[in-house]
Design a protein around this motif. Structure first.
Motif, PDB file in Angstrom:
ATOM      1  N   ILE A   1      -6.093  -7.082  -0.029  1.00  0.00           N
ATOM      2  CA  ILE A   1      -5.892  -6.961   1.424  1.00  0.00           C
ATOM      3  C   ILE A   1      -6.630  -8.082   2.140  1.00  0.00           C
ATOM      4  O   ILE A   1      -6.092  -8.700   3.058  1.00  0.00           O
ATOM      5  CB  ILE A   1      -6.334  -5.571   1.933  1.00  0.00           C
ATOM      6  CG1 ILE A   1      -5.425  -4.476   1.347  1.00  0.00           C
ATOM      7  CG2 ILE A   1      -6.326  -5.521   3.460  1.00  0.00           C
ATOM      8  CD1 ILE A   1      -5.889  -3.049   1.607  1.00  0.00           C
TER       9      ILE A   1
ATOM     10  N   SER B   1      -5.926   7.798   0.786  1.00  0.00           N
ATOM     11  CA  SER B   1      -6.296   6.442   0.371  1.00  0.00           C
ATOM     12  C   SER B   1      -5.535   5.399   1.173  1.00  0.00           C
ATOM     13  O   SER B   1      -6.107   4.395   1.599  1.00  0.00           O
ATOM     14  CB  SER B   1      -6.026   6.243  -1.123  1.00  0.00           C
ATOM     15  OG  SER B   1      -6.861   7.058  -1.882  1.00  0.00           O
TER      16      SER B   1
ATOM     17  N   HIS C   1      -7.988  -3.882  -5.083  1.00  0.00           N
ATOM     18  CA  HIS C   1      -6.926  -3.678  -4.088  1.00  0.00           C
ATOM     19  C   HIS C   1      -7.399  -4.109  -2.693  1.00  0.00           C
ATOM     20  O   HIS C   1      -6.665  -4.783  -1.965  1.00  0.00           O
ATOM     21  CB  HIS C   1      -6.489  -2.212  -4.084  1.00  0.00           C
ATOM     22  CG  HIS C   1      -5.277  -1.957  -3.255  1.00  0.00           C
ATOM     23  ND1 HIS C   1      -4.036  -2.449  -3.588  1.00  0.00           N
ATOM     24  CD2 HIS C   1      -5.117  -1.280  -2.099  1.00  0.00           C
ATOM     25  CE1 HIS C   1      -3.161  -2.077  -2.669  1.00  0.00           C
ATOM     26  NE2 HIS C   1      -3.800  -1.364  -1.758  1.00  0.00           N
ATOM     27  N   TYR C   2      -8.625  -3.752  -2.327  1.00  0.00           N
ATOM     28  CA  TYR C   2      -9.155  -4.167  -1.029  1.00  0.00           C
ATOM     29  C   TYR C   2      -9.336  -5.681  -0.966  1.00  0.00           C
ATOM     30  O   TYR C   2      -9.150  -6.286   0.098  1.00  0.00           O
ATOM     31  CB  TYR C   2     -10.461  -3.425  -0.707  1.00  0.00           C
ATOM     32  CG  TYR C   2     -10.200  -2.055  -0.122  1.00  0.00           C
ATOM     33  CD1 TYR C   2     -10.055  -1.885   1.247  1.00  0.00           C
ATOM     34  CD2 TYR C   2     -10.075  -0.936  -0.933  1.00  0.00           C
ATOM     35  CE1 TYR C   2      -9.808  -0.634   1.796  1.00  0.00           C
ATOM     36  CE2 TYR C   2      -9.818   0.314  -0.398  1.00  0.00           C
ATOM     37  CZ  TYR C   2      -9.686   0.457   0.967  1.00  0.00           C
ATOM     38  OH  TYR C   2      -9.426   1.693   1.514  1.00  0.00           O
TER      39      TYR C   2
ATOM     40  N   CYS D   1       0.857  -1.179   0.000  1.00  0.00           N
ATOM     41  CA  CYS D   1       0.000   0.000   0.000  1.00  0.00           C
ATOM     42  C   CYS D   1       0.896   1.232   0.000  1.00  0.00           C
ATOM     43  O   CYS D   1       1.795   1.341   0.838  1.00  0.00           O
ATOM     44  CB  CYS D   1      -0.893   0.020   1.241  1.00  0.00           C
ATOM     45  SG  CYS D   1      -2.034  -1.373   1.358  1.00  0.00           S
TER      46      CYS D   1
ATOM     47  N   GLU E   1      -9.775  -0.004  -7.064  1.00  0.00           N
ATOM     48  CA  GLU E   1      -9.865   0.102  -5.604  1.00  0.00           C
ATOM     49  C   GLU E   1     -10.490  -1.162  -5.007  1.00  0.00           C
ATOM     50  O   GLU E   1      -9.992  -1.710  -4.013  1.00  0.00           O
ATOM     51  CB  GLU E   1     -10.683   1.328  -5.208  1.00  0.00           C
ATOM     52  CG  GLU E   1     -10.817   1.491  -3.700  1.00  0.00           C
ATOM     53  CD  GLU E   1     -11.655   2.687  -3.316  1.00  0.00           C
ATOM     54  OE1 GLU E   1     -11.321   3.313  -2.303  1.00  0.00           O
ATOM     55  OE2 GLU E   1     -12.645   3.004  -4.017  1.00  0.00           O
TER      56      GLU E   1
ATOM     57  N   TYR F   1      -8.630  -0.066   7.276  1.00  0.00           N
ATOM     58  CA  TYR F   1      -9.320  -1.278   6.838  1.00  0.00           C
ATOM     59  C   TYR F   1      -8.552  -2.518   7.296  1.00  0.00           C
ATOM     60  O   TYR F   1      -9.143  -3.465   7.831  1.00  0.00           O
ATOM     61  CB  TYR F   1      -9.468  -1.258   5.314  1.00  0.00           C
ATOM     62  CG  TYR F   1     -10.204  -2.463   4.763  1.00  0.00           C
ATOM     63  CD1 TYR F   1     -11.591  -2.499   4.765  1.00  0.00           C
ATOM     64  CD2 TYR F   1      -9.517  -3.547   4.236  1.00  0.00           C
ATOM     65  CE1 TYR F   1     -12.280  -3.591   4.261  1.00  0.00           C
ATOM     66  CE2 TYR F   1     -10.184  -4.642   3.725  1.00  0.00           C
ATOM     67  CZ  TYR F   1     -11.571  -4.663   3.743  1.00  0.00           C
ATOM     68  OH  TYR F   1     -12.241  -5.754   3.245  1.00  0.00           O
TER      69      TYR F   1
ATOM     70  N   GLU G   1      -6.712   2.462   3.764  1.00  0.00           N
ATOM     71  CA  GLU G   1      -6.294   1.056   3.637  1.00  0.00           C
ATOM     72  C   GLU G   1      -5.716   0.551   4.960  1.00  0.00           C
ATOM     73  O   GLU G   1      -5.968  -0.594   5.360  1.00  0.00           O
ATOM     74  CB  GLU G   1      -5.283   0.914   2.503  1.00  0.00           C
ATOM     75  CG  GLU G   1      -5.887   1.166   1.145  1.00  0.00           C
ATOM     76  CD  GLU G   1      -4.872   1.483   0.061  1.00  0.00           C
ATOM     77  OE1 GLU G   1      -3.653   1.428   0.324  1.00  0.00           O
ATOM     78  OE2 GLU G   1      -5.313   1.797  -1.064  1.00  0.00           O
TER      79      GLU G   1
END
Length: 101
Positions: free
Chosen positions: A59, A77, A55-56, A7, A52, A84, A81
């Motif tokens: 994660i 951003s 990307h999550y 990230c 996005e 999150y 992250e």
């Protein structure tokens, strides 16, 4: 072997590529990288939302995140992250300073 998602600000895209290589070859991590846009492409709003979301999901699939913090810069951003990942119980590793190579 732990899996981490990198990230960081896209202003550090070259550095993040180098860091990912180092983490996999020297530290035995499996790295999910960001999707880096070619210089001539500017994603539209729908594409940014798709990236996005992906990307999550990375994660979610990771054991943690590797936060690239060069020169003390962490943008909004990346802060989202980090939050999150914390709320998901993920490990958070900070890379402060310059590239490790």
């Amino acid at each position: 072997m732990k899996t981490l998602t990198i990230c960081g600000s896209m202003r550090f895209s070259d550095e993040m590529k180098d860091i990912a290589y180092y983490l996999e070859t020297e530290n035995n991590y499996n790295i999910f990288q960001c999707v880096y846009c070619p210089d001539n492409i500017k994603p539209n709003d729908d594409e940014l939302k798709t990236l996005e979301k992906a990307h999550y999901r990375k994660i979610d699939l990771s054991d943690g995140i590797y936060v690239v913090n060069i020169g003390g810069y962490i943008g909004k951003s990346v802060r989202n992250e980090i939050e999150y990942a914390k709320n998901s119980g993920k490990d958070i590793i900070y890379h402060c300073g310059e590239v490790l190579l």
